[in-house]
Design an enzyme around this catalytic site. Structure first.
Site, mmCIF file in Angstrom:
data_model
loop_
_atom_site.group_PDB
_atom_site.id
_atom_site.type_symbol
_atom_site.label_atom_id
_atom_site.label_comp_id
_atom_site.label_asym_id
_atom_site.label_seq_id
_atom_site.Cartn_x
_atom_site.Cartn_y
_atom_site.Cartn_z
ATOM 1 C CG ASN A 162 7.221 -3.750 2.858
ATOM 2 O OD1 ASN A 162 7.079 -2.979 3.617
ATOM 3 N ND2 ASN A 162 7.585 -3.679 1.644
ATOM 4 C CE LYS A 206 3.392 -2.917 4.332
ATOM 5 N NZ LYS A 206 4.496 -1.728 4.878
ATOM 6 C CB CYS A 262 2.332 4.872 7.872
ATOM 7 S SG CYS A 262 2.558 6.683 6.954
ATOM 8 N N PRO A 294 0.779 -1.274 0.124
ATOM 9 C CG PRO A 294 0.219 -0.826 2.366
ATOM 10 C CD PRO A 294 0.763 -2.003 1.327
ATOM 11 C CG MET A 295 3.603 2.242 -1.889
ATOM 12 S SD MET A 295 4.614 1.918 -3.269
ATOM 13 C CE MET A 295 3.650 0.824 -4.396
ATOM 14 N N GLY A 307 7.391 -2.806 -2.903
ATOM 15 C CA GLY A 307 6.751 -1.225 -2.834
ATOM 16 C C GLY A 307 7.024 -0.738 -3.977
ATOM 17 N NE ARG A 308 10.928 3.230 -2.001
ATOM 18 C CZ ARG A 308 12.250 3.719 -1.688
ATOM 19 N NH1 ARG A 308 12.847 4.678 -2.183
ATOM 20 N NH2 ARG A 308 12.981 2.865 -0.734
ATOM 21 N N GLY A 331 12.790 -2.807 0.593
ATOM 22 C CA GLY A 331 14.197 -2.901 0.040
ATOM 23 C C GLY A 331 14.276 -3.724 -1.237
#
Length: 335
Positions: free
Chosen positions: A209, A137, A98, A15-16, A231-232, A211
């Site tokens: 999660n 998370k 977050c 989730p971003m 993620g990214r 890197g």
């Protein structure tokens, strides 16, 4: 402990905020049928009081799909979870990772790592209220808190409340002194600590999660974890997703860009784009998620430039996509 879900956690897209909206998720689903997709974080208050169709609406094709909630009040989390289940989500997740100022002021996100009893109360109440999985998370710790003691203590207390599935970003969250952007890379990742958690709590589902950049890395991490979350890398180089289904089915991880699969994914996404344009959506709201699809390939710069400059214009339609495609695959561009 008996698992309460049949979802495949081996690969998921994180989730971003401001990234994994419904346009992004439909694009990613066009590239992979099996990846577990997540919404952006939505606060429980917003789910309860806001425009639900806009905030948490989704297309059936997006399944399997997780709604991530921000919040700490058990009653509000319960109400939001019930709404999520009613909408048809496959899982609801509590954000405890977050580090932004916004989540700190709202008492949710990474600051909840320091309040495991609060998270446990929310999990227990939500599990009684809904039949879909309730998951968490988190980070490994916050600020100067000791990582091993914090992570193990947090997970144990929340697991005792009924949570069986934890996605762990293997990095401390810094709530002061670093921006959220800086915290993406600082301090160093500690995969070893999360591996110890899985080894010592084998009954829990632990997803790693932080890197991870390639499918080869994903495959290597599956030796020690139940799943991996990108993620990214999944967002900025989405061609990775075209290889996910083959990897999950065969165990063969290939990091190369499959041009044909990328083009097929775009074709699969095209009807959704056309429908959204008819309903008044801006082309740029969809194409912004595609900019990195052909990263490293001949014509990729022209692809990005065309989409960046022309999709934002009023009235821009699929002809802009075709013009952009002409830079990377002239044979696929249609008039």
């Amino acid at each position: 402990m008996v698992k309460d879900t049949l979802l495949d956690y081996r690969f998921s897209v994180a989730p971003m905020m401001d990234w994994t909206d419904r346009h992004c998720r439909m694009f990613h689903r066009s590239l992979s049928k099996q990846a577990l997709l997540w919404t952006e974080m939505v606060t429980a208050d917003a789910v309860i009081h806001g425009d639900r169709d806009r905030l948490i609406g989704f297309s059936e094709a997006e399944h399997p799909l997780v709604l991530q909630l921000g919040g700490s009040d058990p009653e509000k989390l319960v109400e939001a979870a019930r709404i999520a289940e009613g909408f048809g989500y496959d899982e609801v997740n509590i954000n405890c990772g977050c580090p932004s100022d916004r989540v700190q002021s709202g008492r949710f996100g990474a600051c909840l790592m320091q309040e495991p009893a609060t998270v446990a109360a929310g999990v227990a109440a939500m599990r009684k209220a809904v039949s879909i999985p309730v998951t968490v998370k988190c980070r490994v710790a916050v600020d100067e808190d000791p990582p091993r003691e914090t992570l193990f203590g947090f997970v144990d207390q929340v697991a005792d409340a009924g949570c069986e599935i934890f996605t762990v970003h293997a990095r401390k969250a810094w709530l002061s002194g670093l921006s959220p952007k800086e915290n993406r890379d600082i301090p160093p990742l500690d995969y070893g600590l999360v591996a110890e958690l899985k080894a010592e709590r084998p009954d829990l589902t632990i997803i790693l999660n932080g890197g991870i950049k390639t499918l080869s890395e994903c495959a290597a991490h599956l030796d020690g974890f139940d799943g991996v979350m990108l993620g990214r890398a999944a967002y900025q180089t989405p061609h990775i997703l075209t290889r996910v289904d083959h990897w999950l089915e065969t165990g063969e991880a290939d990091d190369g860009l499959d041009m044909q699969a990328c083009l097929e994914g775009l074709e699969a996404y095209r009807p959704y784009m056309a429908m959204q344009l008819q309903e008044g959506a801006k082309l740029s709201h969809m194409t912004r998620h595609m900019l990195g699809l052909f990263a490293g390939q001949p014509g990729a710069r022209g692809w990005r430039r065309t989409l960046s400059e022309k999709a934002v214009k009023d009235g821009a339609g699929l002809e802009v996509l075709d013009e952009a495609l002409a830079h990377v695959a002239p044979e696929m561009a249609t008039a």
